[in-house]
Design an enzyme around this catalytic site. Structure first.
Site, PDB file in Angstrom:
ATOM      1  N   THR A   1       0.819  -1.219   0.000  1.00  0.00           N
ATOM      2  CA  THR A   1       0.000   0.000   0.000  1.00  0.00           C
ATOM      3  C   THR A   1       0.849   1.264   0.000  1.00  0.00           C
ATOM      4  O   THR A   1       0.724   2.123  -0.878  1.00  0.00           O
ATOM      5  CB  THR A   1      -0.909   0.006   1.264  1.00  0.00           C
ATOM      6  OG1 THR A   1      -1.675  -1.189   1.277  1.00  0.00           O
ATOM      7  CG2 THR A   1      -1.823   1.220   1.291  1.00  0.00           C
TER       8      THR A   1
ATOM      9  N   LYS B   1       8.041 -10.082  -1.975  1.00  0.00           N
ATOM     10  CA  LYS B   1       8.009 -11.523  -1.673  1.00  0.00           C
ATOM     11  C   LYS B   1       7.618 -12.294  -2.927  1.00  0.00           C
ATOM     12  O   LYS B   1       8.168 -13.316  -3.233  1.00  0.00           O
ATOM     13  CB  LYS B   1       6.954 -11.780  -0.578  1.00  0.00           C
ATOM     14  CG  LYS B   1       7.548 -12.022   0.791  1.00  0.00           C
ATOM     15  CD  LYS B   1       6.588 -12.674   1.743  1.00  0.00           C
ATOM     16  CE  LYS B   1       5.514 -11.730   2.202  1.00  0.00           C
ATOM     17  NZ  LYS B   1       4.879 -12.093   3.441  1.00  0.00           N
TER      18      LYS B   1
ATOM     19  N   VAL C   1       4.288   7.733  12.365  1.00  0.00           N
ATOM     20  CA  VAL C   1       3.219   8.244  13.236  1.00  0.00           C
ATOM     21  C   VAL C   1       2.364   9.239  12.454  1.00  0.00           C
ATOM     22  O   VAL C   1       2.881  10.175  11.856  1.00  0.00           O
ATOM     23  CB  VAL C   1       3.781   8.965  14.484  1.00  0.00           C
ATOM     24  CG1 VAL C   1       2.641   9.359  15.423  1.00  0.00           C
ATOM     25  CG2 VAL C   1       4.800   8.106  15.215  1.00  0.00           C
TER      26      VAL C   1
ATOM     27  N   ILE D   1       0.455  13.295   8.417  1.00  0.00           N
ATOM     28  CA  ILE D   1       0.611  14.475   9.292  1.00  0.00           C
ATOM     29  C   ILE D   1       2.091  14.661   9.646  1.00  0.00           C
ATOM     30  O   ILE D   1       2.719  13.722  10.137  1.00  0.00           O
ATOM     31  CB  ILE D   1      -0.186  14.309  10.610  1.00  0.00           C
ATOM     32  CG1 ILE D   1      -1.656  14.025  10.321  1.00  0.00           C
ATOM     33  CG2 ILE D   1      -0.034  15.528  11.498  1.00  0.00           C
ATOM     34  CD1 ILE D   1      -2.471  13.722  11.579  1.00  0.00           C
TER      35      ILE D   1
ATOM     36  N   LYS E   1       3.171   4.154  18.469  1.00  0.00           N
ATOM     37  CA  LYS E   1       3.239   5.549  18.029  1.00  0.00           C
ATOM     38  C   LYS E   1       3.393   6.512  19.209  1.00  0.00           C
ATOM     39  O   LYS E   1       4.167   7.469  19.133  1.00  0.00           O
ATOM     40  CB  LYS E   1       1.980   5.887  17.223  1.00  0.00           C
ATOM     41  CG  LYS E   1       1.964   5.176  15.873  1.00  0.00           C
ATOM     42  CD  LYS E   1       0.607   5.274  15.212  1.00  0.00           C
ATOM     43  CE  LYS E   1       0.632   4.666  13.824  1.00  0.00           C
ATOM     44  NZ  LYS E   1      -0.714   4.522  13.238  1.00  0.00           N
TER      45      LYS E   1
ATOM     46  N   GLY F   1      -3.268   5.183   4.803  1.00  0.00           N
ATOM     47  CA  GLY F   1      -3.617   5.144   3.388  1.00  0.00           C
ATOM     48  C   GLY F   1      -2.394   5.414   2.525  1.00  0.00           C
ATOM     49  O   GLY F   1      -1.412   6.019   2.964  1.00  0.00           O
TER      50      GLY F   1
HETATM   51  P1  NDP Z   1       1.673  -4.033   2.834  1.00  0.00           P
HETATM   52  O1  NDP Z   1       1.367  -5.313   3.549  1.00  0.00           O
HETATM   53  O2  NDP Z   1       0.646  -3.482   1.924  1.00  0.00           O
HETATM   54  O3  NDP Z   1       3.010  -4.233   1.964  1.00  0.00           O
HETATM   55  C1  NDP Z   1       4.130  -4.907   2.438  1.00  0.00           C
HETATM   56  C2  NDP Z   1       5.090  -5.153   1.280  1.00  0.00           C
HETATM   57  O4  NDP Z   1       6.288  -5.709   1.783  1.00  0.00           O
HETATM   58  C3  NDP Z   1       4.563  -6.109   0.225  1.00  0.00           C
HETATM   59  O5  NDP Z   1       4.889  -5.630  -1.049  1.00  0.00           O
HETATM   60  C4  NDP Z   1       5.311  -7.414   0.494  1.00  0.00           C
HETATM   61  O6  NDP Z   1       5.617  -8.168  -0.686  1.00  0.00           O
HETATM   62  C5  NDP Z   1       6.599  -6.892   1.087  1.00  0.00           C
HETATM   63  N1  NDP Z   1       7.177  -7.833   2.040  1.00  0.00           N
HETATM   64  C6  NDP Z   1       6.714  -8.131   3.281  1.00  0.00           C
HETATM   65  N2  NDP Z   1       7.525  -9.014   3.884  1.00  0.00           N
HETATM   66  C7  NDP Z   1       8.517  -9.281   2.995  1.00  0.00           C
HETATM   67  C8  NDP Z   1       9.674 -10.116   3.025  1.00  0.00           C
HETATM   68  N3  NDP Z   1       9.953 -10.883   4.091  1.00  0.00           N
HETATM   69  N4  NDP Z   1      10.480 -10.119   1.947  1.00  0.00           N
HETATM   70  C9  NDP Z   1      10.204  -9.371   0.864  1.00  0.00           C
HETATM   71  N5  NDP Z   1       9.139  -8.553   0.781  1.00  0.00           N
HETATM   72  C10 NDP Z   1       8.310  -8.517   1.831  1.00  0.00           C
HETATM   73  O7  NDP Z   1       2.108  -2.994   3.936  1.00  0.00           O
HETATM   74  P2  NDP Z   1       1.807  -1.429   4.010  1.00  0.00           P
HETATM   75  O8  NDP Z   1       2.273  -0.772   2.785  1.00  0.00           O
HETATM   76  O9  NDP Z   1       0.411  -1.208   4.469  1.00  0.00           O
HETATM   77  O10 NDP Z   1       2.725  -1.014   5.256  1.00  0.00           O
HETATM   78  C11 NDP Z   1       4.133  -0.925   5.118  1.00  0.00           C
HETATM   79  C12 NDP Z   1       4.693  -0.271   6.381  1.00  0.00           C
HETATM   80  O11 NDP Z   1       4.160   1.039   6.508  1.00  0.00           O
HETATM   81  C13 NDP Z   1       4.344  -0.981   7.687  1.00  0.00           C
HETATM   82  O12 NDP Z   1       5.416  -0.839   8.577  1.00  0.00           O
HETATM   83  C14 NDP Z   1       3.141  -0.204   8.197  1.00  0.00           C
HETATM   84  O13 NDP Z   1       3.027  -0.262   9.607  1.00  0.00           O
HETATM   85  C15 NDP Z   1       3.524   1.194   7.767  1.00  0.00           C
HETATM   86  N6  NDP Z   1       2.423   2.114   7.610  1.00  0.00           N
HETATM   87  C16 NDP Z   1       1.329   1.747   6.885  1.00  0.00           C
HETATM   88  C17 NDP Z   1       0.313   2.649   6.656  1.00  0.00           C
HETATM   89  C18 NDP Z   1      -0.896   2.306   5.860  1.00  0.00           C
HETATM   90  O14 NDP Z   1      -1.797   3.154   5.758  1.00  0.00           O
HETATM   91  N7  NDP Z   1      -0.983   1.135   5.270  1.00  0.00           N
HETATM   92  C19 NDP Z   1       0.392   4.009   7.195  1.00  0.00           C
HETATM   93  C20 NDP Z   1       1.588   4.289   7.959  1.00  0.00           C
HETATM   94  C21 NDP Z   1       2.547   3.361   8.148  1.00  0.00           C
HETATM   95  P3  NDP Z   1       4.492  -8.825  -1.637  1.00  0.00           P
HETATM   96  O15 NDP Z   1       3.743  -7.646  -2.218  1.00  0.00           O
HETATM   97  O16 NDP Z   1       5.241  -9.574  -2.665  1.00  0.00           O
HETATM   98  O17 NDP Z   1       3.637  -9.663  -0.753  1.00  0.00           O
HETATM   99  N1  HSE Z   2      -2.589   0.723  10.554  1.00  0.00           N
HETATM  100  C1  HSE Z   2      -2.193   2.062  10.801  1.00  0.00           C
HETATM  101  C2  HSE Z   2      -3.395   2.898  11.132  1.00  0.00           C
HETATM  102  C3  HSE Z   2      -1.518   2.624   9.589  1.00  0.00           C
HETATM  103  O1  HSE Z   2      -4.508   2.452  10.827  1.00  0.00           O
HETATM  104  O2  HSE Z   2      -3.256   3.971  11.702  1.00  0.00           O
HETATM  105  C4  HSE Z   2      -0.969   4.016   9.817  1.00  0.00           C
HETATM  106  O3  HSE Z   2       0.113   3.994  10.705  1.00  0.00           O
END
Ligand code: NDP
Ligand code: HSE
Length: 426
Positions: free
Chosen positions: A13, A45, A132, A136, A205, A302
């Site tokens: 995402t 992955k 966090v 923002i 956070k 998001g």
């Molecule tokens: P997703 O689960 O959408 O994406 C994770 C990605 O990492 C995928 O592309 C996955 O690969 C890859 N991945 C995971 N583990 C491995 C591994 N062992 N080896 C290789 N690739 C790997 O996560 P998000 O984008 O939602 O979140 C990413 C980070 O951002 C997290 O730390 C989350 O807490 C943080 N975050 C998320 C927010 C949100 O709104 N979603 C907001 C703020 C922070 P594949 O696609 O091939 O499965």
């Molecule tokens: N899962 C987290 C949330 C993503 O919903 O706030 C943003 O850190």
């Protein structure tokens, strides 16, 4: 024009949001940095997944070494989530003198101290604005614009998923499970959404913000946390009738020699600014001794909002304005005792046998424990069962626990259904 080469760990995402913003705002970024940001490699992955980004397939790899040990890569962006292998990859990237940008609050809250130490030793930056508050700019605001202040309070809504869930349960009357599914579909939730709904994500956070604000690392075991899984439609209905909405609040307060952190569902008066923060929006209130109260508001989760924060860190590094190790956050020398007093008003809902004297008996137990009642609501339910709702005046949580221990032994109390913190009106 000079190129800055980026390796991205993960393409889910947030990483998709990052790549799409880089393409949407390419010209603006060039003119602001004077540099070309180029994605060199992306770790995933699954190489065969369809992805919502315009990136050549040759850039994707399943071998982290192609990024971490790649001498062309200047900045490693960790957007995989979780602790392992993210910790190992970030540590090795820093040891290889690469700047690191991450959105991973679990990683920073648990290993931030060690990783920041390695970054400083190697003269590179570790930046985590997106960890966090999503889009923002809370960390940057605290470390730069408000750095003249001694902070005494940091509190607010820092988890977008639970705020979305509580908003939908309140406004559409849907069940928790359905709302969780929607939050997952919209990309707000963590890979394991129990981290959101059990309060862990908010605990990470607030521990990070406490370090930024108070200069002291707080262990996650020192953050009492309660999630939203036990919040029922009945509590939401009572909250509404009594003039409140329920929000998951994370707070950190500094008093004299003490710091107290908490994550818990809270009754927020409908007139309070936090009551208007809905869906995936977050809002953080900071209290500084010079600036007074400052509230920051925006999308807390998001793809695009979070991608915006990640790219802001990348741009800061690319411009060179944050490339000096000395700019890393310095711990303050004063140490505070971490306490868990839970001084607040409380909402307590219980089912009792509907007969004379029961309310008086329970009120008497509250009185013996120095709990003063602000209001009491009694309803008829069915089969002689009456729900009783109390709102107390401010009191420490231990008084509530001691009183309820005695209340539980009273035969006319069928169930203590909920205990929820109540926020004062501003
Ligand atoms: P997703 O689960 O959408 O994406 C994770 C990605 O990492 C995928 O592309 C996955 O690969 C890859 N991945 C995971 N583990 C491995 C591994 N062992 N080896 C290789 N690739 C790997 O996560 P998000 O984008 O939602 O979140 C990413 C980070 O951002 C997290 O730390 C989350 O807490 C943080 N975050 C998320 C927010 C949100 O709104 N979603 C907001 C703020 C922070 P594949 O696609 O091939 O499965
Ligand atoms: N899962 C987290 C949330 C993503 O919903 O706030 C943003 O850190």
């Amino acid at each position: 024009m000079e190129k800055v080469r980026i390796g991205i760990l993960g393409m889910g995402t947030v990483a998709s949001g990052l790549v799409n913003i880089m393409s949407m705002n390419r010209d603006i970024i060039h003119s602001r940095t004077g540099k070309i940001l180029e994605i060199d490699k992306v770790l995933v992955k699954n190489l065969h997944k369809n992805r919502d980004v315009d990136l050549d397939q040759s850039k994707f790899t399943t071998d982290a070494n192609e990024i971490i040990n790649n001498e062309n890569v200047d900045i490693v962006v960790e957007l995989m989530g979780g602790i392992e292998p993210a910790f190992e990859y970030v540590r090795d990237a820093l040891l290889n003198k690469k700047h690191v940008v991450t959105a991973n609050k679990a990683l920073i809250a648990t290993h931030g101290e060690e990783l920041e130490g390695i970054a400083v030793e190697n003269g590179v930056r570790l930046m985590y604005e997106a960890s966090v508050g999503g889009g923002i700019p809370i960390i940057n605001t605290m470390t730069n614009n408000l750095s003249a202040n001694d902070f005494t309070e940091i509190s607010g809504i820092v988890n977008g998923t639970t705020n979305y869930i509580l908003t939908q349960m309140t406004e559409r009357g849907i069940e928790l499970d359905e709302a969780v599914k929607e939050a997952q579909e919209m990309g707000f939730a963590e890979a394991d959404p129990s981290s959101d709904i059990e309060g862990d994500d908010a605990a990470y956070k607030i521990a990070i913000l406490s370090y930024i604000g108070f200069g002291q690392r707080i262990g996650l075991n020192e953050v009492p946390k309660e999630g939203i899984t036990h919040i029922s439609r009945e509590d939401i209905k009572y909250a509404d009738e009594l003039g409140y909405v329920i929000k998951l609040i994370a707070s950190s307060q500094k008093r004299e020699n003490e710091i107290e952190l908490r994550v818990h569902p809270t009754f927020i008066p409908k007139t309070h600014p936090l009551a208007t923060v809905k869906n995936e929006y977050n809002a953080v209130m900071l209290r500084g001794n010079a600036v007074g109260e400052v509230m920051l508001y925006g999308k807390g989760a998001g793809a695009m909002p979070t991608g915006s924060a990640v790219l802001g860190d990348i741009i800061a590094i690319a411009k060179g304005i944050s490339s000096e190790a000395k700019e890393a956050i310095q711990p303050l020398t004063k140490r505070y005792q971490v306490v868990n007093k839970g001084y607040s008003q409380y909402y307590i809902r219980m089912d009792v046998v509907d007969k004379p004297g029961v309310l008086g008996y329970i009120s008497n137990i509250f009185g013996k424990n120095n709990i003063s009642l602000a209001s009491v609501v009694q309803r008829y339910k069915h089969d002689l069962v009456a729900p009783l709702v109390f709102i107390t005046h401010e009191v420490e949580r231990k008084n509530i626990n001691e009183a309820l221990q005695e209340v539980r032994t009273y035969g006319n109390v069928l169930k203590i259904a909920s205990i929820i913190t109540v926020e004062k009106s501003l």
